[in-house]
Motif scaffolding. Structure first.
Motif, short mmCIF file in Angstrom:
data_model
loop_
_atom_site.label_atom_id
_atom_site.label_comp_id
_atom_site.label_asym_id
_atom_site.label_seq_id
_atom_site.Cartn_x
_atom_site.Cartn_y
_atom_site.Cartn_z
N ARG A 1 0.81 -1.22 0.00
CA ARG A 1 0.00 0.00 0.00
C ARG A 1 0.85 1.28 0.00
O ARG A 1 0.61 2.17 -0.80
CB ARG A 1 -0.96 0.01 1.20
CG ARG A 1 -2.10 -0.98 1.06
CD ARG A 1 -3.09 -0.82 2.21
NE ARG A 1 -4.12 -1.85 2.14
CZ ARG A 1 -5.17 -1.80 1.35
NH1 ARG A 1 -5.35 -0.76 0.57
NH2 ARG A 1 -6.06 -2.78 1.36
N PRO A 2 1.85 1.40 0.88
CA PRO A 2 2.64 2.63 0.87
C PRO A 2 3.59 2.74 -0.32
O PRO A 2 4.26 3.75 -0.49
CB PRO A 2 3.42 2.57 2.19
CG PRO A 2 3.48 1.11 2.52
CD PRO A 2 2.21 0.52 2.01
N LEU A 3 3.64 1.70 -1.16
CA LEU A 3 4.56 1.68 -2.29
C LEU A 3 3.85 1.90 -3.63
O LEU A 3 4.48 1.76 -4.68
CB LEU A 3 5.31 0.34 -2.33
CG LEU A 3 6.04 -0.08 -1.06
CD1 LEU A 3 6.64 -1.47 -1.23
CD2 LEU A 3 7.12 0.93 -0.71
N LEU A 4 2.59 2.26 -3.60
CA LEU A 4 1.80 2.34 -4.83
C LEU A 4 2.40 3.28 -5.87
O LEU A 4 2.27 3.03 -7.07
CB LEU A 4 0.36 2.77 -4.51
CG LEU A 4 -0.54 1.67 -3.95
CD1 LEU A 4 -1.86 2.26 -3.46
CD2 LEU A 4 -0.80 0.61 -5.00
N GLU A 5 3.05 4.36 -5.44
CA GLU A 5 3.60 5.32 -6.40
C GLU A 5 5.07 5.05 -6.73
O GLU A 5 5.67 5.80 -7.51
CB GLU A 5 3.43 6.75 -5.87
CG GLU A 5 1.99 7.09 -5.46
CD GLU A 5 0.96 6.74 -6.53
OE1 GLU A 5 1.27 6.89 -7.74
OE2 GLU A 5 -0.14 6.27 -6.17
#
Length: 222
Positions: free
Chosen positions: A119-123
């Motif tokens: 989730r925190p790595l989506l970008e």
């Protein structure tokens, strides 16, 4: 109730002058989990690629749902519901995590629930992720595809033991024919009702329930 979904019948594959598979016969049920075990060079990856249509057979046949699909190209097998997750280059490194997932489905949430660390790595661009994170992303795409047949080469590579165990639980729970290739029987599958094949030098040397291999020398080092 499980029935044979995908099978190889006397399959032979050649890479130039070398024969990688020597008349391999095996069957994978669906829904259900089938495990291919073998050292590097044993032929386990070639079996997955042959099932997917990524390499041509020089002999034998591939059957899917009782139909000979040996001559059906890989892209058509994918359209019919087959998903191959290779060991390498399973994600698009120049695209972000979000963009990789969007190629499969517009809503990534169901897959992200399976692997919250993404989730925190989506970008982030997928090429900057660790090996384990890339495997999670590749498997997220496979989960989103809702494929009828899922073929995965070393699904837990680079993952922690806890994440690896979760990965196998997710694969085992799929309503699909799932075939995974590993060097040895994963601890998460000890006692799990999966069928196993051990390959050595392009031939099947064992076929039976994975429980028959648990803790044995052949399971640890096929």
């Amino acid at each position: 109730m499980t029935t044979t979904v995908l099978s190889l019948r006397g399959a032979r594959v050649r890479y130039g002058p070398l024969e990688a598979l020597h008349g391999v016969t095996l069957a994978a049920p669906g829904p259900g989990l089938t495990v291919l075990l073998g050292r590097n060079g044993s032929g386990r990856t070639t079996v997955l690629r042959a099932l997917a249509g990524a390499v041509p057979l020089s002999g034998g046949a591939v059957w899917w749902d009782g139909v000979d699909v040996t001559g059906v190209p890989a892209y058509e097998r994918a359209r019919r519901g087959l998903c191959l997750v290779p060991e390498r280059q399973a994600v698009f490194g120049s695209l972000t995590v979000r963009e990789n997932l969007a190629l499969t489905a517009p809503d990534p949430e169901p897959a992200l629930d399976a692997y919250p660390p993404l989730r925190p790595l989506l970008e982030r661009r997928a090429g900057t992720l660790s090996g384990g994170e890339q495997r999670m992303l590749a498997l997220c795409r496979a989960l989103l595809a809702r494929a009828r047949v899922v073929l995965v080469d070393e699904p837990a590579q680079g993952m922690s033991p806890a994440v690896a165990a979760r990965t196998y639980a997710l694969l085992a729970a799929l309503d699909a024919c799932v075939v995974v290739a590993e060097q040895r029987l994963p601890p998460a599958l000890y006692g799990h009702p999966a069928f196993a094949y051990v390959l050595r030098r392009g031939a099947v040397v064992f076929a039976g329930e994975s429980g028959e291999l648990g803790g044995s020398a052949s399971a640890r080092q096929p």
